[in-house]
Enzyme design. Structure first.
Site, PDB file in Angstrom:
ATOM      1  N   GLY A  89       0.864  -1.230   0.003  1.00 15.71           N
ATOM      2  CA  GLY A  89      -0.262   0.023   0.073  1.00 15.71           C
ATOM      3  C   GLY A  89       1.009   1.235  -0.244  1.00 15.71           C
ATOM      4  N   CYS A  90       0.142   2.411   0.067  1.00 19.72           N
ATOM      5  CA  CYS A  90       0.816   3.742   0.148  1.00 19.72           C
ATOM      6  C   CYS A  90       1.777   3.806   1.316  1.00 19.72           C
ATOM      7  CB  CYS A  90      -0.215   4.614   0.379  1.00 19.72           C
ATOM      8  SG  CYS A  90       0.324   6.385   0.769  1.00 19.72           S
ATOM      9  N   PHE A  91       3.061   4.386   1.052  1.00 18.42           N
ATOM     10  CA  PHE A  91       4.209   4.426   1.978  1.00 18.42           C
ATOM     11  C   PHE A  91       3.917   5.165   3.201  1.00 18.42           C
ATOM     12  CE2 PHE A  91       7.006   6.209  -1.597  1.00 18.42           C
ATOM     13  CZ  PHE A  91       6.162   7.595  -1.734  1.00 18.42           C
ATOM     14  N   CYS A 125       1.269   5.547   4.653  1.00 16.14           N
ATOM     15  CA  CYS A 125       0.562   4.665   5.848  1.00 16.14           C
ATOM     16  C   CYS A 125       1.549   3.617   6.423  1.00 16.14           C
ATOM     17  CB  CYS A 125      -0.479   3.666   4.916  1.00 16.14           C
ATOM     18  SG  CYS A 125      -1.912   4.621   4.342  1.00 16.14           S
TER      19      CYS A 125
END
Ligand code: MHO
Length: 184
Positions: A16-18, A20
């Site tokens: 996922g989005c880094f 996060c």
């Protein structure tokens, strides 16, 4: 005089989005630093735009430096697996694409074996097969400065409020006793 120097280890993971992954892993006691970046692909020194455009093969990842006396690699991975969706190589919530795939980039054989063991241990808790890629880390490219500590710098942004805040709440709910600040 005897100095007991801390010997830190490195873990590199994507899922996922880094913004996060960085925000929730840096909550863990034993984690000394987290750097957002790109790995798992072939393009050298990619930009965020190139990674988003596809074709670089890179995933958004974080590189974690941790104290193995306070937090084992296996426990760090368990938190990571529970916090994202390791049963898809394409979608993490609203974020879709190969840059958001689930990946563990290992430093050595021991880390690779630990990753496989943790995946086997956690599989019964997931409905679908864990599809996380486990591969030796070739190169890690730190992301642009404005991607570092994104949540801490931009807590009011819509993405932080709607996507990251719930993950931090989940961290407090699941891993309360293992966080640096238990009250926050
Ligand atoms: N969909 C999000 C993802 C950010 S993340 C660094 C956005 O573009 O704001 O991939």
């Amino acid at each position: 005089t005897e100095t007991k120097e801390k010997v830190l280890e490195t873990a590199t993971v994507g899922g996922g989005c880094f913004w996060c992954i960085e925000a929730y892993l840096e909550q863990l006691r034993g984690v000394e630093s987290v750097v957002s970046g790109y790995a798992g692909g072939s393009t050298e020194r990619p930009t965020y735009e190139q990674v988003c455009g596809g074709g670089t093969g890179h995933a958004e990842v974080v590189q974690v430096r941790f104290d193995p006396r306070a937090l084992s690699y296996a426990d760090l991975l368990k938190v990571f697996f529970i916090m994202h969706n390791p049963t898809t190589l394409n979608r993490q919530g609203a974020d879709v694409g190969t840059q958001y795939r689930s990946v563990v980039l290992t430093e050595n054989e021991e880390q690779a074996a630990t990753a496989q063991a943790v995946m086997q241990e956690l599989q019964p808790y997931f409905e679908k097969p864990i599809v996380t890629e486990v591969q030796p880390l070739q190169a890690f490219y730190p992301a642009e400065a404005h991607h570092q500590g994104y949540y801490r710098t931009n807590p009011q942004r819509a993405y932080c409020q709607s996507v990251i805040n719930p993950k931090l709440a989940k961290m407090r709910e699941y891993f309360k006793g293992h966080l640096k600040t238990q009250g926050a």
